[in-house]
Design a protein around this motif. Structure first.
Motif, PDB file in Angstrom:
ATOM      1  N   ASP A  15      -3.737  -7.042   7.517  1.00  0.00           N
ATOM      2  CA  ASP A  15      -3.209  -5.983   8.486  1.00  0.00           C
ATOM      3  C   ASP A  15      -4.153  -4.832   8.593  1.00  0.00           C
ATOM      4  OD1 ASP A  15      -0.963  -7.736   8.483  1.00  0.00           O
ATOM      5  OD2 ASP A  15       0.070  -6.563   7.056  1.00  0.00           O
ATOM      6  N   ALA A  16      -4.903  -4.414   7.480  1.00  0.00           N
ATOM      7  CA  ALA A  16      -5.786  -3.203   7.855  1.00  0.00           C
ATOM      8  C   ALA A  16      -6.587  -3.617   9.136  1.00  0.00           C
ATOM      9  CB  ALA A  16      -6.451  -2.853   6.636  1.00  0.00           C
ATOM     10  N   LYS A  17      -7.197  -4.739   8.847  1.00  0.00           N
ATOM     11  CA  LYS A  17      -8.239  -5.180  10.208  1.00  0.00           C
ATOM     12  C   LYS A  17      -7.636  -5.055  11.393  1.00  0.00           C
ATOM     13  CE  LYS A  17     -11.386  -7.866   6.991  1.00  0.00           C
ATOM     14  NZ  LYS A  17     -11.967  -9.215   6.990  1.00  0.00           N
ATOM     15  N   LEU A  18      -6.470  -5.348  11.439  1.00  0.00           N
ATOM     16  CA  LEU A  18      -5.608  -5.271  12.929  1.00  0.00           C
ATOM     17  C   LEU A  18      -5.618  -3.876  13.462  1.00  0.00           C
ATOM     18  CD1 LEU A  18      -2.837  -8.135  12.174  1.00  0.00           C
ATOM     19  CD2 LEU A  18      -4.770  -8.299  13.709  1.00  0.00           C
ATOM     20  N   MET A  19      -5.056  -3.087  12.380  1.00  0.00           N
ATOM     21  CA  MET A  19      -5.002  -1.464  12.785  1.00  0.00           C
ATOM     22  C   MET A  19      -6.292  -1.068  13.195  1.00  0.00           C
ATOM     23  SD  MET A  19      -2.592  -0.305   9.406  1.00  0.00           S
ATOM     24  CE  MET A  19      -1.518  -1.327   8.692  1.00  0.00           C
ATOM     25  N   LEU A  20      -7.571  -1.285  12.438  1.00  0.00           N
ATOM     26  CA  LEU A  20      -8.693  -0.769  12.716  1.00  0.00           C
ATOM     27  C   LEU A  20      -9.158  -1.432  14.234  1.00  0.00           C
ATOM     28  CD1 LEU A  20     -10.830  -1.030   9.586  1.00  0.00           C
ATOM     29  CD2 LEU A  20     -10.226   1.062  10.879  1.00  0.00           C
ATOM     30  N   ARG A  21      -9.078  -2.805  14.574  1.00  0.00           N
ATOM     31  CA  ARG A  21      -9.052  -3.331  15.736  1.00  0.00           C
ATOM     32  C   ARG A  21      -8.575  -2.688  16.834  1.00  0.00           C
ATOM     33  NH1 ARG A  21      -7.617  -9.574  16.855  1.00  0.00           N
ATOM     34  NH2 ARG A  21      -5.515  -8.293  17.057  1.00  0.00           N
ATOM     35  N   GLU A  22      -7.288  -2.116  16.811  1.00  0.00           N
ATOM     36  CA  GLU A  22      -6.689  -1.308  17.702  1.00  0.00           C
ATOM     37  C   GLU A  22      -7.182  -0.041  18.008  1.00  0.00           C
ATOM     38  OE1 GLU A  22      -4.193  -2.216  19.946  1.00  0.00           O
ATOM     39  OE2 GLU A  22      -4.468  -4.115  19.387  1.00  0.00           O
ATOM     40  N   ILE A  23      -7.484   0.585  16.623  1.00  0.00           N
ATOM     41  CA  ILE A  23      -7.971   1.977  16.834  1.00  0.00           C
ATOM     42  C   ILE A  23      -9.336   2.164  17.459  1.00  0.00           C
ATOM     43  CG2 ILE A  23      -8.938   3.906  15.400  1.00  0.00           C
ATOM     44  CD1 ILE A  23      -6.700   3.006  13.217  1.00  0.00           C
ATOM     45  N   ILE A  79      -1.019  16.575   8.194  1.00  0.00           N
ATOM     46  CA  ILE A  79      -1.848  15.302   8.794  1.00  0.00           C
ATOM     47  C   ILE A  79      -0.904  14.458   9.552  1.00  0.00           C
ATOM     48  CG2 ILE A  79      -3.780  13.555   8.310  1.00  0.00           C
ATOM     49  CD1 ILE A  79      -4.327  14.992   5.519  1.00  0.00           C
ATOM     50  N   PRO A  80      -1.338  14.079  10.810  1.00  0.00           N
ATOM     51  CA  PRO A  80      -0.626  13.257  11.245  1.00  0.00           C
ATOM     52  C   PRO A  80      -0.249  11.962  10.580  1.00  0.00           C
ATOM     53  CG  PRO A  80      -2.348  14.329  12.805  1.00  0.00           C
ATOM     54  CD  PRO A  80      -2.545  14.795  11.502  1.00  0.00           C
ATOM     55  N   PHE A  81       0.837  11.475  10.533  1.00  0.00           N
ATOM     56  CA  PHE A  81       1.246  10.423   9.523  1.00  0.00           C
ATOM     57  C   PHE A  81       2.072   9.390  10.376  1.00  0.00           C
ATOM     58  CE2 PHE A  81       3.455   8.018   6.062  1.00  0.00           C
ATOM     59  CZ  PHE A  81       2.594   8.244   5.044  1.00  0.00           C
ATOM     60  N   LEU A  82       1.437   7.880  10.424  1.00  0.00           N
ATOM     61  CA  LEU A  82       2.453   6.960  11.155  1.00  0.00           C
ATOM     62  C   LEU A  82       2.375   5.980  10.114  1.00  0.00           C
ATOM     63  CD1 LEU A  82       0.208   8.507  13.204  1.00  0.00           C
ATOM     64  CD2 LEU A  82       1.239   6.701  14.817  1.00  0.00           C
ATOM     65  N   LEU A  83       4.031   5.392  10.248  1.00  0.00           N
ATOM     66  CA  LEU A  83       4.265   4.343   9.338  1.00  0.00           C
ATOM     67  C   LEU A  83       4.237   3.051   9.889  1.00  0.00           C
ATOM     68  CD1 LEU A  83       5.382   4.603   6.273  1.00  0.00           C
ATOM     69  CD2 LEU A  83       7.714   4.370   7.307  1.00  0.00           C
ATOM     70  N   ILE A  84       3.694   2.011   9.276  1.00  0.00           N
ATOM     71  CA  ILE A  84       3.595   0.613   9.813  1.00  0.00           C
ATOM     72  C   ILE A  84       4.534  -0.270   8.877  1.00  0.00           C
ATOM     73  CG2 ILE A  84       2.203  -1.160  10.611  1.00  0.00           C
ATOM     74  CD1 ILE A  84       1.265   1.454  11.721  1.00  0.00           C
ATOM     75  N   THR A  85       5.638  -0.993   9.670  1.00  0.00           N
ATOM     76  CA  THR A  85       6.434  -1.718   9.150  1.00  0.00           C
ATOM     77  C   THR A  85       6.817  -2.988   9.674  1.00  0.00           C
ATOM     78  OG1 THR A  85       8.712  -1.803   8.398  1.00  0.00           O
ATOM     79  CG2 THR A  85       8.342  -0.539  10.203  1.00  0.00           C
ATOM     80  N   GLY A  86       7.106  -4.001   8.933  1.00  0.00           N
ATOM     81  CA  GLY A  86       7.433  -5.518   9.729  1.00  0.00           C
ATOM     82  C   GLY A  86       8.717  -5.398  10.435  1.00  0.00           C
ATOM     83  N   SER A  87       9.790  -4.546   9.847  1.00  0.00           N
ATOM     84  CA  SER A  87      11.041  -4.826  10.602  1.00  0.00           C
ATOM     85  C   SER A  87      11.538  -3.126  10.300  1.00  0.00           C
ATOM     86  CB  SER A  87      11.921  -5.770  10.143  1.00  0.00           C
ATOM     87  OG  SER A  87      11.915  -5.812   8.998  1.00  0.00           O
ATOM     88  N   LEU A  88      12.293  -2.805  11.095  1.00  0.00           N
ATOM     89  CA  LEU A  88      13.329  -1.256  10.869  1.00  0.00           C
ATOM     90  C   LEU A  88      14.359  -1.688  10.653  1.00  0.00           C
ATOM     91  CD1 LEU A  88      12.462   1.651  11.364  1.00  0.00           C
ATOM     92  CD2 LEU A  88      13.432   1.293  13.763  1.00  0.00           C
ATOM     93  N   ARG A  89      14.823  -1.811   9.141  1.00  0.00           N
ATOM     94  CA  ARG A  89      16.312  -1.931   8.869  1.00  0.00           C
ATOM     95  C   ARG A  89      16.897  -0.432   8.919  1.00  0.00           C
ATOM     96  NH1 ARG A  89      13.010  -3.666   4.618  1.00  0.00           N
ATOM     97  NH2 ARG A  89      13.826  -2.149   3.257  1.00  0.00           N
ATOM     98  N   ASP A 108       4.336  -6.164  14.980  1.00  0.00           N
ATOM     99  CA  ASP A 108       4.350  -7.243  15.889  1.00  0.00           C
ATOM    100  C   ASP A 108       4.129  -6.232  17.429  1.00  0.00           C
ATOM    101  OD1 ASP A 108       6.787  -6.151  16.148  1.00  0.00           O
ATOM    102  OD2 ASP A 108       7.772  -7.883  16.446  1.00  0.00           O
ATOM    103  N   ARG A 109       4.078  -5.106  17.224  1.00  0.00           N
ATOM    104  CA  ARG A 109       3.661  -4.240  18.404  1.00  0.00           C
ATOM    105  C   ARG A 109       2.565  -3.269  18.269  1.00  0.00           C
ATOM    106  NH1 ARG A 109      10.171  -2.671  20.228  1.00  0.00           N
ATOM    107  NH2 ARG A 109      10.751  -4.916  20.074  1.00  0.00           N
TER     108      ARG A 109
END
Length: 794
Positions: A15-23, A79-89, A108-109
């Protein structure tokens, strides 16, 4: 190219690599580090590295992403802070909303990741810019607040109950009261008996409407002379819109006709200010505009002369409410202020703060209206606020009893008040544009001294200073003058402000005083031995008094309830009482009744012996009301205690009793796990796992001069869980001066301390509060009695 540093909180490397690829699609120069635990996060925050943004998985084995964000908030790190989650309960969304996270991304987005990061960085930039603007405004207020003590207008501040907490020197001069006499409710001593009721009604109106209220009333000085003043009071509100204090001024209006002429003249010289200005006839038709108006709107005088401002300045987005307020203000023929959206000649919208004043002729009819407008659009908001502060200050200085002269950096006069005509025989119009040295006698040394004030490298005028010079009137006659010089600086220019006072009579008195002092000095030696003997007797007397007060302390402690009662009811508890002067005006009281525990923290008027007497009366009334008569509901207890104080103290020979008590009352029911609380001028703090809860009491204390009909006490019920901490306290702790800058501890700092230590054993909490208070005071004296009660609920 700027390198961004990204911190990724993720236990899944894929998942970390997927984030870096987008960044890396948008951030070509990026450094990163992947961590998955609290310890590594704290090390990164302490490393000093500049972190551009943080991406965090919501749920990791050791801790959650929301826990990481709480650490940033607790440390005060932005510091700008963004949360990554699989689903939003639902519970996750609620938690993020409560914390105020910058954004969240569903795994997934990931295509939203980079836009969300850029938006969060932009939010951070806007927060930083907003803080800079606020800091500039605070600096501006600080500069002008230093002039309060030399202000020619009486200035005072009151707390939410109407107690006076500050007066300047001019206030004391106008009322004839000393500073200590004017504080609290002491200022009523100088109010004319016939005006007391109207003054209370004015204060009540200001509190209820939360708007500025004004009054004309009389002060009676100790020598019997009567001074008419025009008083204004403006409530100050907290973020919830509640009145927390008020600031006011009093201006001597004994010479009413003279003051009215002075205000009319000031309106006619409005062209000297930097804001946009319009002068119309009585029907609202434009006769004149200044350069500020032309610059702001793009219209020239020849284009708008003979028109009404609304016919070309207002447009589609101008509200009917603001139009109506202007129409009603002009029809009422009274000064008024409003905000309105206008349009420039090019069609660009802008918002102004508009202040309109009528100018009356000798027959009492309105001849003109003067409108002063300030552009308050966001782009130049800070600069315009500074100019408004300068304009308000000029309005105050115009009424000064001394001669007031304002010059530009070259020494050319741009403003004087009417006192210059009495002292120098010049009219203000004659002096406009003339050099300040025209008012100084032709003496070489003092001209050099004045010229040095206007040199580019002059340091003398960077702060207030005082000098004595020989002044010269229009006819050439001279007189001794005391001159106070100070800077009046904004971001555009540095003007110089002069207060000039004729001290001819003062000099004469000083000469006579010196002769008299010389005679007295001849008698001093013969009286020295007599004074020494008297001092020895006084020291012995002081010892007797101190011994008596120490004995009174033992008697007072005997009246306090045994602390073992408190410790037997709660898991853990403490009572921290630190009197200012041996005996205390703060006291505590508790009693167990029918399965409930009643606990009281009280702060009596004054301290030392007077406060101790009030504490004895308060304890006796509590014993009667609760133990003997069986009262248990907090509101009922306060009402009965208020009636009891008024009944005991009463009124003597028409003089209102100003003594009273601020009090917190809690009734704790361990079966229902509920606290019933009522406060007379004092709050309650409850700290649980959900955080700190601050429960305010009513603004009125017990007793005092406030009418019973104005007092409304209420009970607030709060549920608790075992282990929660309850705190009651007087204002002595938060009002203590000290620290590096000699300021008060304040309620905000107390809340932070209690949030930090509430989980410690109560004995350690008490030691912490004591050590902090002593360290904060340093060389400062203790200003009031201190009382803090803490109890861990069961």
């Amino acid at each position: 190219m700027e390198t961004n540093y990204c911190l990724i909180l993720e236990d899944n490397l894929t998942d970390a690599k997927l984030m870096l690829r987008e960044i890396k699609k948008s951030f070509t120069s990026i450094e990163h580090k992947v961590i998955d635990n609290k310890a590594d996060l704290l090390l990164e925050l302490a490393s000093g590295k500049e972190i551009s943004f943080i991406l965090s998985d919501y749920n990791m084995p050791s801790f959650r992403g929301t826990d990481a964000y709480r650490i940033l908030k607790q440390e005060g790190i932005d510091i700008p802070f963004l949360l990554i989650t699989g689903s939003l309960r639902d519970e996750v969304a609620a938690e993020m909303l409560e914390l105020g996270l910058d954004d969240y991304i569903l795994k997934d987005r990931m295509s939203r990741l980079v836009p969300a990061i850029k938006a969060a960085i932009e939010k951070q930039r806007l927060r930083i810019e907003r803080k800079k603007i606020l800091d500039n405004l605070k600096e501006s207020e600080r500069k002008y607040s230093t002039l309060a003590e030399i202000s020619p207008v009486g200035i005072f501040r009151q707390d939410a109950t109407g107690k006076c907490v500050y007066v300047n020197k001019k206030y004391c001069e106008l009322t004839g009261l000393k500073e200590k006499e004017a504080l609290g409710y002491g200022y009523f001593k100088a109010v004319h008996q016939e005006d007391e009721k109207r003054l209370r009604e004015t204060w009540s109106n200001a509190v209820q409407t939360k708007n500025t209220s004004s009054i004309e009333l009389r002060f009676v000085r100790p020598d019997g002379t009567i001074v008419w003043v025009f008083g204004q009071v403006t409530p100050e509100l907290d973020e919830r819109g509640s009145v927390i204090s008020a600031v006011g001024t009093i201006t001597d209006i004994t010479k009413t006709l003279e003051d009215k002429k002075e205000l009319q003249w000031l309106s006619r010289v409005v062209k000297e200010i930097d804001n946009a200005a319009i002068i119309t006839d009585a029907e609202g038709t434009i006769e004149w505009v200044n350069e500020g108006f032309e610059s702001l709107t793009g219209y020239q005088l020849n284009e708008v002369s003979g028109k009404t401002p609304g016919s070309f300045l207002q447009g589609d987005q101008t509200t009917e409410e603001s139009r109506k307020k202007i129409r009603e203000g002009l029809a009422g023929k009274q000064p008024f202020e409003t905000e309105i959206l206008n349009y420039t000649k090019k069609g660009q919208p802008y918002t102004i703060s508009l202040s309109v004043s009528p100018i009356f002729g000798e027959n009492g009819d309105v001849e003109h209206f003067v409108g002063i407008s300030t552009d308050i659009t966001e782009k130049i908001e800070a600069e315009k606020n500074l100019k408004e502060s300068e304009a308000r200050l000029k309005g105050v200085l115009a009424q000064a009893p001394d001669v007031v002269v304002l010059t530009n950096p070259k020494g050319e006069i741009i403003f004087t008040n009417l006192q210059v005509e009495k002292n120098f025989d010049y009219s203000p119009q004659e002096l406009f544009g003339k050099n300040f040295e025209l008012l100084i006698a032709d003496i070489y040394d003092q001209h050099l001294e004045v010229e040095s004030l206007f040199q580019k490298d002059a340091k003398m005028v960077s702060k207030n200073m005082k000098m004595e010079l020989i002044a010269q009137r229009k006819d050439g006659t001279e007189f001794s003058a005391e001159i106070i010089v100070g800077p009046m600086q904004n971001k555009e220019k540095k003007n110089v402000l002069f207060f000039i006072r004729d001290i001819t009579e003062k000099k004469k008195i000083e000469k006579e005083r010196k002769l008299f002092t010389a005679k007295l000095e001849q008698q001093v030696m013969s009286r020295t031995e007599e004074l020494r003997m008297a001092n020895d007797k006084l020291a012995a007397k002081n010892k007797d008094i101190t011994d008596s007060i120490n004995y009174a302390l033992r008697l007072q402690k005997a009246l306090f309830p045994d602390k073992s009662i408190l410790h037997s009811f709660f898991q853990d508890a403490f009572v921290y009482l630190r009197p200012r002067d041996i005996v205390s005006g703060d006291f505590y009281w508790f009693h167990k009744r029918k399965g409930k525990f009643i606990i009281v923290a009280a702060d009596c008027t004054g301290h030392g012996v007077p406060g101790a007497f009030m504490s004895v009366l308060g304890i006796e009334l509590l014993n009667k009301i609760i133990v003997q008569e069986g009262a248990s509901y907090p509101t009922h207890i306060l009402e009965l205690l208020d009636e009891g104080l008024l009944s005991v103290l009463g009124k003597t020979k028409g003089e209102s009793i100003t003594d009273g008590i601020d009090m917190s009352v809690c009734s704790i029911d361990t079966n229902s796990k509920r606290i019933d609380f009522a406060g007379a001028g004092r709050p309650l703090i409850l700290i649980s796992g959900e955080g700190l809860q601050y429960v305010k009491g009513t603004m009125f204390g017990l007793g005092g001069i406030i009418d019973l009909s104005m007092k409304k006490y209420k009970t607030t019920s709060v549920n608790y869980s075992p282990g929660d901490m309850l705190y009651l306290f007087s204002d002595g702790y938060v009002d203590q001066f000290g620290g590096e800058k000699g300021k008060k501890i304040m309620m905000k700092r107390l809340k932070e301390q209690l949030s930090h230590i509430h989980s410690l054993p109560c004995k350690e909490q008490e030691d912490y509060m004591d050590n902090f208070l002593l360290g904060w005071m340093g060389e400062e004296k203790q200003v009031d009695d201190v009382l803090i009660i803490g109890a861990r609920l069961k």
